[in-house]
Design a protein around this motif. Structure first.
Motif, PDB file in Angstrom:
ATOM      1  N   LEU A 192       1.725   1.360  14.988  1.00 36.28           N
ATOM      2  CA  LEU A 192       0.502   1.067  14.250  1.00 36.28           C
ATOM      3  C   LEU A 192       0.827   0.915  12.778  1.00 36.28           C
ATOM      4  O   LEU A 192       1.426   1.812  12.178  1.00 36.28           O
ATOM      5  CB  LEU A 192      -0.517   2.194  14.430  1.00 36.28           C
ATOM      6  CG  LEU A 192      -1.748   2.145  13.517  1.00 36.28           C
ATOM      7  CD1 LEU A 192      -2.621   0.941  13.845  1.00 36.28           C
ATOM      8  CD2 LEU A 192      -2.555   3.449  13.632  1.00 36.28           C
ATOM      9  N   LYS A 193       0.465  -0.244  12.208  1.00 41.25           N
ATOM     10  CA  LYS A 193       0.515  -0.378  10.759  1.00 41.25           C
ATOM     11  C   LYS A 193      -0.821   0.148  10.261  1.00 41.25           C
ATOM     12  O   LYS A 193      -1.852  -0.462  10.445  1.00 41.25           O
ATOM     13  CB  LYS A 193       0.716  -1.854  10.359  1.00 41.25           C
ATOM     14  CG  LYS A 193       1.248  -2.046   8.929  1.00 41.25           C
ATOM     15  CD  LYS A 193       0.227  -1.697   7.835  1.00 41.25           C
ATOM     16  CE  LYS A 193      -0.881  -2.726   7.818  1.00 41.25           C
ATOM     17  NZ  LYS A 193      -1.894  -2.381   6.708  1.00 41.25           N
ATOM     18  N   VAL A 194      -0.821   1.323   9.659  1.00 38.93           N
ATOM     19  CA  VAL A 194      -2.055   2.013   9.288  1.00 38.93           C
ATOM     20  C   VAL A 194      -2.834   1.193   8.262  1.00 38.93           C
ATOM     21  O   VAL A 194      -2.273   0.657   7.304  1.00 38.93           O
ATOM     22  CB  VAL A 194      -1.744   3.417   8.739  1.00 38.93           C
ATOM     23  CG1 VAL A 194      -3.035   4.156   8.393  1.00 38.93           C
ATOM     24  CG2 VAL A 194      -0.932   4.208   9.760  1.00 38.93           C
ATOM     25  N   ALA A 195      -4.141   1.109   8.483  1.00 38.96           N
ATOM     26  CA  ALA A 195      -4.989   0.262   7.643  1.00 38.96           C
ATOM     27  C   ALA A 195      -5.105   0.776   6.213  1.00 38.96           C
ATOM     28  O   ALA A 195      -5.066   1.980   5.959  1.00 38.96           O
ATOM     29  CB  ALA A 195      -6.386   0.153   8.267  1.00 38.96           C
ATOM     30  N   HIS A 196      -5.257  -0.177   5.305  1.00 38.21           N
ATOM     31  CA  HIS A 196      -5.623   0.084   3.909  1.00 38.21           C
ATOM     32  C   HIS A 196      -4.768   1.164   3.261  1.00 38.21           C
ATOM     33  O   HIS A 196      -5.263   2.073   2.611  1.00 38.21           O
ATOM     34  CB  HIS A 196      -7.104   0.465   3.811  1.00 38.21           C
ATOM     35  CG  HIS A 196      -7.693   0.141   2.465  1.00 38.21           C
ATOM     36  ND1 HIS A 196      -9.038   0.172   2.229  1.00 38.21           N
ATOM     37  CD2 HIS A 196      -7.112  -0.219   1.295  1.00 38.21           C
ATOM     38  CE1 HIS A 196      -9.278  -0.147   0.967  1.00 38.21           C
ATOM     39  NE2 HIS A 196      -8.104  -0.389   0.372  1.00 38.21           N
ATOM     40  N   HIS A 197      -3.456   1.035   3.453  1.00 39.39           N
ATOM     41  CA  HIS A 197      -2.494   1.915   2.783  1.00 39.39           C
ATOM     42  C   HIS A 197      -2.708   3.387   3.108  1.00 39.39           C
ATOM     43  O   HIS A 197      -2.358   4.266   2.322  1.00 39.39           O
ATOM     44  CB  HIS A 197      -2.533   1.705   1.262  1.00 39.39           C
ATOM     45  CG  HIS A 197      -2.593   0.274   0.849  1.00 39.39           C
ATOM     46  ND1 HIS A 197      -1.533  -0.596   1.046  1.00 39.39           N
ATOM     47  CD2 HIS A 197      -3.590  -0.468   0.298  1.00 39.39           C
ATOM     48  CE1 HIS A 197      -1.878  -1.801   0.618  1.00 39.39           C
ATOM     49  NE2 HIS A 197      -3.115  -1.755   0.176  1.00 39.39           N
ATOM     50  N   GLY A 198      -3.320   3.639   4.275  1.00 37.69           N
ATOM     51  CA  GLY A 198      -3.541   5.031   4.679  1.00 37.69           C
ATOM     52  C   GLY A 198      -4.709   5.688   3.990  1.00 37.69           C
ATOM     53  O   GLY A 198      -4.731   6.924   3.853  1.00 37.69           O
ATOM     54  N   SER A 199      -5.695   4.899   3.572  1.00 34.99           N
ATOM     55  CA  SER A 199      -6.867   5.480   2.915  1.00 34.99           C
ATOM     56  C   SER A 199      -7.578   6.444   3.848  1.00 34.99           C
ATOM     57  O   SER A 199      -7.307   6.502   5.055  1.00 34.99           O
ATOM     58  CB  SER A 199      -7.845   4.377   2.483  1.00 34.99           C
ATOM     59  OG  SER A 199      -8.659   3.971   3.568  1.00 34.99           O
ATOM     60  N   ALA A 200      -8.532   7.193   3.299  1.00 30.99           N
ATOM     61  CA  ALA A 200      -9.274   8.168   4.102  1.00 30.99           C
ATOM     62  C   ALA A 200     -10.265   7.501   5.044  1.00 30.99           C
ATOM     63  O   ALA A 200     -10.793   8.152   5.952  1.00 30.99           O
ATOM     64  CB  ALA A 200     -10.010   9.138   3.183  1.00 30.99           C
ATOM     65  N   ARG A 201     -10.523   6.214   4.860  1.00 31.03           N
ATOM     66  CA  ARG A 201     -11.538   5.512   5.656  1.00 31.03           C
ATOM     67  C   ARG A 201     -10.937   4.994   6.963  1.00 31.03           C
ATOM     68  O   ARG A 201     -10.720   3.797   7.137  1.00 31.03           O
ATOM     69  CB  ARG A 201     -12.148   4.374   4.836  1.00 31.03           C
ATOM     70  CG  ARG A 201     -12.885   4.873   3.603  1.00 31.03           C
ATOM     71  CD  ARG A 201     -13.431   3.738   2.766  1.00 31.03           C
ATOM     72  NE  ARG A 201     -14.130   4.238   1.604  1.00 31.03           N
ATOM     73  CZ  ARG A 201     -14.668   3.467   0.663  1.00 31.03           C
ATOM     74  NH1 ARG A 201     -14.582   2.155   0.766  1.00 31.03           N
ATOM     75  NH2 ARG A 201     -15.287   3.999  -0.369  1.00 31.03           N
ATOM     76  N   GLN A 202     -10.661   5.924   7.856  1.00 29.18           N
ATOM     77  CA  GLN A 202     -10.081   5.612   9.155  1.00 29.18           C
ATOM     78  C   GLN A 202     -11.012   6.100  10.259  1.00 29.18           C
ATOM     79  O   GLN A 202     -11.635   7.158  10.138  1.00 29.18           O
ATOM     80  CB  GLN A 202      -8.709   6.287   9.318  1.00 29.18           C
ATOM     81  CG  GLN A 202      -7.734   6.028   8.194  1.00 29.18           C
ATOM     82  CD  GLN A 202      -7.217   4.596   8.147  1.00 29.18           C
ATOM     83  OE1 GLN A 202      -7.137   3.923   9.178  1.00 29.18           O
ATOM     84  NE2 GLN A 202      -6.850   4.131   6.966  1.00 29.18           N
ATOM     85  N   SER A 203     -11.086   5.336  11.348  1.00 23.90           N
ATOM     86  CA  SER A 203     -11.881   5.730  12.507  1.00 23.90           C
ATOM     87  C   SER A 203     -11.012   6.544  13.464  1.00 23.90           C
ATOM     88  O   SER A 203     -10.008   6.034  13.971  1.00 23.90           O
ATOM     89  CB  SER A 203     -12.410   4.488  13.229  1.00 23.90           C
ATOM     90  OG  SER A 203     -12.828   4.806  14.541  1.00 23.90           O
TER      91      SER A 203
END
Length: 203
Positions: free
Chosen positions: A127-138
């Motif tokens: 997984l390439k984590v979204a948005h540089h690993g921001s806190a806004r993850q589901s």
């Protein structure tokens, strides 16, 4: 930017093209380099040698309210970004040597949840984590990937505080090994003979 540093046969673009100023700049760079472009559409498959690309979700899949919000934000802040624009990011899967990699752009929670609700097959090895690993993850999205390895592309000492500690913790609790470019440098994923993955970094 990679334009001018390597050969590019095709660029897939977000259909929302917002903020408008940034979208124009992207077109100018690609046009100057002679790179053909295509608007990303869900379900599109592209094969490049042994590598297969599948577009899972793109800005065109957003509802009219999201598209309108992104357009309004683009008009108000031509050089910035909004959550609506981030959630129009192209979500795709790359498959090579039997290994699946899900790439997420800057998707935030709403965009990730939309993918889960749509019943998309999000299973991946990496997984390439979204948005540089921001806190806004589901949490549901992260769990749906079932990934063994999570890659976070992020600059060292960035002012946003990325990646968020709670995101890194959530990935670890799901059993993912986390590699982040601010600490590990450039990361390459190697497939071993038995199908196991090995992450190699410069540090």
């Amino acid at each position: 930017q990679i334009v001018g540093h390597m050969g590019i046969d095709l660029a897939l673009l977000d259909p929302l093209e917002s903020p408008a100023g940034n979208a124009r700049r992207v077109h100018e760079l690609l046009d100057a380099a002679g790179v053909p472009t295509r608007t990303a559409r869900a379900g599109e498959r592209i094969d490049v040698g042994p590598v297969r690309w599948l577009t899972l979700q793109a800005g065109a899949d957003a509802g009219p309210d999201q598209a309108r919000a992104a357009g309004d934000a683009g008009g108000q802040r031509a050089a910035s970004e909004s959550s609506a624009e981030n959630d129009s990011s192209i979500l795709g899967r790359i498959t090579v040597q039997g290994i699946g990699l899900v790439v997420t752009g800057d998707l935030e929670t709403d965009g990730q949840d939309r993918a889960v609700t749509a019943g998309l097959d999000l299973r991946a090895d990496v997984l390439k984590v979204a948005h540089h690993g921001s806190a806004r993850q589901s949490p549901d999205f992260l769990a749906a990937t079932g990934a063994r390895l999570a890659l976070v592309s992020v600059g060292a000492g960035n002012s946003y505080g990325h990646p968020a500690a709670r995101t890194v913790d959530a990935l670890g609790l799901l059993g993912m090994r986390v590699m982040r470019t601010d600490r590990n440098g450039a990361v390459a994923v190697v497939v071993l003979g038995d199908g196991a993955l090995r992450a190699v970094s410069r540090r």
